[in-house]
Design a protein around this motif. Structure first.
Motif, short mmCIF file in Angstrom:
data_model
loop_
_atom_site.label_atom_id
_atom_site.label_comp_id
_atom_site.label_asym_id
_atom_site.label_seq_id
_atom_site.Cartn_x
_atom_site.Cartn_y
_atom_site.Cartn_z
N ARG A 147 0.84 -1.21 0.00
CA ARG A 147 0.00 0.00 0.00
C ARG A 147 0.87 1.25 0.00
NH1 ARG A 147 -3.13 -3.19 3.28
NH2 ARG A 147 -2.29 -2.35 5.20
N PHE A 148 1.90 1.27 0.85
CA PHE A 148 2.75 2.45 0.99
C PHE A 148 3.62 2.67 -0.25
CE2 PHE A 148 6.70 4.55 2.31
CZ PHE A 148 6.19 5.71 2.86
N TRP A 149 4.40 1.65 -0.63
CA TRP A 149 5.40 1.83 -1.68
C TRP A 149 4.79 1.85 -3.08
CZ3 TRP A 149 9.80 3.72 -0.18
CH2 TRP A 149 10.23 3.50 1.12
N ILE A 150 3.73 1.06 -3.31
CA ILE A 150 3.11 1.02 -4.62
C ILE A 150 2.00 2.06 -4.72
CG2 ILE A 150 1.93 -0.42 -6.34
CD1 ILE A 150 4.87 -1.34 -5.59
N GLY A 151 1.01 1.96 -3.83
CA GLY A 151 -0.11 2.88 -3.87
C GLY A 151 0.25 4.30 -3.46
N GLY A 152 1.17 4.42 -2.50
CA GLY A 152 1.55 5.74 -2.00
C GLY A 152 2.60 6.42 -2.84
N LEU A 153 3.80 5.81 -2.91
CA LEU A 153 4.90 6.44 -3.64
C LEU A 153 4.73 6.31 -5.15
CD1 LEU A 153 7.55 7.99 -3.55
CD2 LEU A 153 8.74 5.78 -3.34
#
Length: 136
Positions: free
Chosen positions: A23-29
């Protein structure tokens, strides 16, 4: 191939929760999923997520072994710095926070002066720097 500036770099890190990391690295960043493996739970068959930009010379490998989990132990100085050469886009920061990141003060005040520090669910820190960088 010689070990030099053209060699690809993999940054491998343990993760408590690959779904939260994704969620963080793909969806967020906005990194891409380059490869994924779902382990079957037997010792040594770990799950992993490789995340990066296809054209980059590096990628993150986030690993979880449910049979023998390794607890992430990042320090305040374990940073992945992305140099933006400009202001941190408000929508990018909002997206990182919406996808599980937490904005934190940097251990080194330099990064607060020149960017924004966001911590992922495993405690690793991403710095979005307003500066530019070149190794040459």
């Amino acid at each position: 191939m010689a070990v030099n500036g053209t060699a690809h770099v993999r940054i491998a890190r343990p993760s408590k929760d690959l779904a939260a990391a994704e969620r963080f690295w793909i969806g967020g960043l906005g990194l891409d999923v380059l490869y994924r493996h779902e382990g079957d739970g037997t010792p040594g068959d770990h799950s992993l997520l490789m995340a990066g930009w296809p054209e980059a010379a590096w990628h993150l490998e986030l690993v979880h072994d449910p049979g023998q989990p390794v607890e992430p132990r990042p320090t305040a100085e374990d940073l992945l710095v992305v140099y933006l050469d400009g202001e941190v886009p408000a929508d990018l920061l909002a997206r990182l926070l919406e996808h599980g990141g937490t904005r934190v003060p940097a251990h080194n005040p330099y990064w607060d002066q020149w960017g924004v520090t966001i911590e992922d669910a495993d405690g690793y820190r991403l710095v979005l720097s307003t500066r530019q960088w070149s190794n040459s």
